[in-house]
Design a protein around this motif. Structure first.
Motif, PDB file in Angstrom:
ATOM      1  N   LYS A  66      70.226  73.083  44.836  1.00 47.41           N
ATOM      2  CA  LYS A  66      70.243  72.705  43.420  1.00 47.41           C
ATOM      3  C   LYS A  66      71.632  72.918  42.826  1.00 47.41           C
ATOM      4  O   LYS A  66      72.450  73.629  43.387  1.00 47.41           O
ATOM      5  CB  LYS A  66      69.244  73.563  42.640  1.00 47.41           C
ATOM      6  CG  LYS A  66      67.809  73.399  43.103  1.00 47.41           C
ATOM      7  CD  LYS A  66      66.882  74.305  42.315  1.00 47.41           C
ATOM      8  CE  LYS A  66      65.461  74.152  42.765  1.00 47.41           C
ATOM      9  NZ  LYS A  66      65.185  74.844  44.024  1.00 47.41           N
ATOM     10  N   ARG A  70      73.811  76.364  35.072  1.00 49.33           N
ATOM     11  CA  ARG A  70      73.270  77.060  33.906  1.00 49.33           C
ATOM     12  C   ARG A  70      72.823  78.482  34.268  1.00 49.33           C
ATOM     13  O   ARG A  70      73.145  79.446  33.569  1.00 49.33           O
ATOM     14  CB  ARG A  70      72.111  76.277  33.304  1.00 49.33           C
ATOM     15  CG  ARG A  70      71.563  76.922  32.054  1.00 49.33           C
ATOM     16  CD  ARG A  70      70.484  76.064  31.375  1.00 49.33           C
ATOM     17  NE  ARG A  70      70.355  76.448  29.995  1.00 49.33           N
ATOM     18  CZ  ARG A  70      71.151  76.071  29.015  1.00 49.33           C
ATOM     19  NH1 ARG A  70      72.160  75.254  29.252  1.00 49.33           N
ATOM     20  NH2 ARG A  70      70.962  76.486  27.778  1.00 49.33           N
ATOM     21  N   ALA A  71      72.080  78.616  35.354  1.00 47.50           N
ATOM     22  CA  ALA A  71      71.575  79.934  35.759  1.00 47.50           C
ATOM     23  C   ALA A  71      72.719  80.900  36.046  1.00 47.50           C
ATOM     24  O   ALA A  71      72.658  82.071  35.657  1.00 47.50           O
ATOM     25  CB  ALA A  71      70.667  79.793  36.979  1.00 47.50           C
ATOM     26  N   SER A  76      71.146  84.431  35.601  1.00 44.81           N
ATOM     27  CA  SER A  76      69.689  84.354  35.671  1.00 44.81           C
ATOM     28  C   SER A  76      69.236  83.824  37.028  1.00 44.81           C
ATOM     29  O   SER A  76      69.881  82.946  37.599  1.00 44.81           O
ATOM     30  CB  SER A  76      69.183  83.408  34.574  1.00 44.81           C
ATOM     31  OG  SER A  76      67.815  83.114  34.750  1.00 44.81           O
ATOM     32  N   LYS A  78      65.939  82.915  37.090  1.00 44.12           N
ATOM     33  CA  LYS A  78      64.703  82.263  36.666  1.00 44.12           C
ATOM     34  C   LYS A  78      64.758  80.795  37.072  1.00 44.12           C
ATOM     35  O   LYS A  78      65.726  80.098  36.751  1.00 44.12           O
ATOM     36  CB  LYS A  78      64.529  82.344  35.149  1.00 44.12           C
ATOM     37  CG  LYS A  78      64.337  83.737  34.619  1.00 44.12           C
ATOM     38  CD  LYS A  78      64.240  83.696  33.103  1.00 44.12           C
ATOM     39  CE  LYS A  78      64.148  85.081  32.520  1.00 44.12           C
ATOM     40  NZ  LYS A  78      64.262  85.039  31.053  1.00 44.12           N
ATOM     41  N   PRO A  79      63.715  80.297  37.753  1.00 43.63           N
ATOM     42  CA  PRO A  79      63.732  78.891  38.190  1.00 43.63           C
ATOM     43  C   PRO A  79      63.994  77.906  37.054  1.00 43.63           C
ATOM     44  O   PRO A  79      64.684  76.906  37.255  1.00 43.63           O
ATOM     45  CB  PRO A  79      62.334  78.690  38.787  1.00 43.63           C
ATOM     46  CG  PRO A  79      61.892  80.053  39.212  1.00 43.63           C
ATOM     47  CD  PRO A  79      62.517  81.001  38.219  1.00 43.63           C
ATOM     48  N   GLU A  80      63.511  78.200  35.854  1.00 45.65           N
ATOM     49  CA  GLU A  80      63.709  77.254  34.745  1.00 45.65           C
ATOM     50  C   GLU A  80      65.166  77.180  34.297  1.00 45.65           C
ATOM     51  O   GLU A  80      65.565  76.223  33.626  1.00 45.65           O
ATOM     52  CB  GLU A  80      62.791  77.588  33.563  1.00 45.65           C
ATOM     53  CG  GLU A  80      63.042  78.940  32.922  1.00 45.65           C
ATOM     54  CD  GLU A  80      62.200  80.085  33.504  1.00 45.65           C
ATOM     55  OE1 GLU A  80      62.026  81.087  32.784  1.00 45.65           O
ATOM     56  OE2 GLU A  80      61.723  79.978  34.654  1.00 45.65           O
ATOM     57  N   ASP A  81      65.982  78.173  34.651  1.00 47.71           N
ATOM     58  CA  ASP A  81      67.404  78.153  34.295  1.00 47.71           C
ATOM     59  C   ASP A  81      68.261  77.456  35.354  1.00 47.71           C
ATOM     60  O   ASP A  81      69.439  77.174  35.109  1.00 47.71           O
ATOM     61  CB  ASP A  81      67.935  79.574  34.084  1.00 47.71           C
ATOM     62  CG  ASP A  81      67.429  80.211  32.801  1.00 47.71           C
ATOM     63  OD1 ASP A  81      67.134  79.459  31.848  1.00 47.71           O
ATOM     64  OD2 ASP A  81      67.324  81.449  32.759  1.00 47.71           O
ATOM     65  N   ARG A  83      69.564  74.703  36.653  1.00 43.22           N
ATOM     66  CA  ARG A  83      69.783  73.283  36.370  1.00 43.22           C
ATOM     67  C   ARG A  83      71.261  73.068  36.063  1.00 43.22           C
ATOM     68  O   ARG A  83      71.989  74.025  35.788  1.00 43.22           O
ATOM     69  CB  ARG A  83      68.879  72.788  35.248  1.00 43.22           C
ATOM     70  CG  ARG A  83      68.839  73.617  34.018  1.00 43.22           C
ATOM     71  CD  ARG A  83      67.630  73.251  33.140  1.00 43.22           C
ATOM     72  NE  ARG A  83      67.544  74.146  32.016  1.00 43.22           N
ATOM     73  CZ  ARG A  83      67.923  73.840  30.782  1.00 43.22           C
ATOM     74  NH1 ARG A  83      68.392  72.653  30.502  1.00 43.22           N
ATOM     75  NH2 ARG A  83      67.818  74.720  29.815  1.00 43.22           N
TER      76      ARG A  83
END
Length: 124
Positions: A66, A70-71, A76, A78-81, A83
């Motif tokens: 990926k 951002r992460a 972070s 966290k999977p949602e970060d 990107r």
């Protein structure tokens, strides 16, 4: 401090490549089944295959395959970060992201650029 991000053991890196890597190819390079493991930052793709931390079961496997810009800026996992969007990060987080780019660039070969990426730099 120039040595701030220097690896403990010197690393001989290949010249950076700018081969086109599609988002689908990047997603497949997740270290599964002993395959290649790539992490992209700001659209540049780094080969982290040799680092167990990015392999399945490792603490940073969430970044594998990926663009984790951002992460990394937010420090972070966290999977949602995980990107590519990073332009709206705070100045401090952008600085952290740039530190990660320095860290990665001293340790891992750049193997290409994500096709269609729009997050290469901070230009408007």
């Amino acid at each position: 401090m120039s040595g701030k991000f220097e690896p403990k053991v010197p690393v001989k890196l290949d010249p950076p490549k700018d081969d086109p890597i599609t988002p689908e190819e990047l997603a497949k390079a997740n270290g599964e089944n002993g395959g290649k493991c790539y992490v992209a930052i700001k659209g540049l793709v780094y080969d982290v295959t040799g680092n167990k931390a990015y392999q399945p079961g490792g603490p940073y496997h969430v970044f594998a395959g990926k663009d984790a810009s951002r992460a990394l800026g937010k420090t972070s996992t966290k999977p949602e970060d995980v990107r590519p969007e990073w332009h709206d990060l705070s100045d401090k987080e952008k600085g952290v992201l740039n530190d990660w780019i320095t860290f990665f660039s001293k340790r891992y070969n750049v193997v290409g650029k994500v096709v269609g990426a729009t997050n290469f730099d901070d230009s408007p």
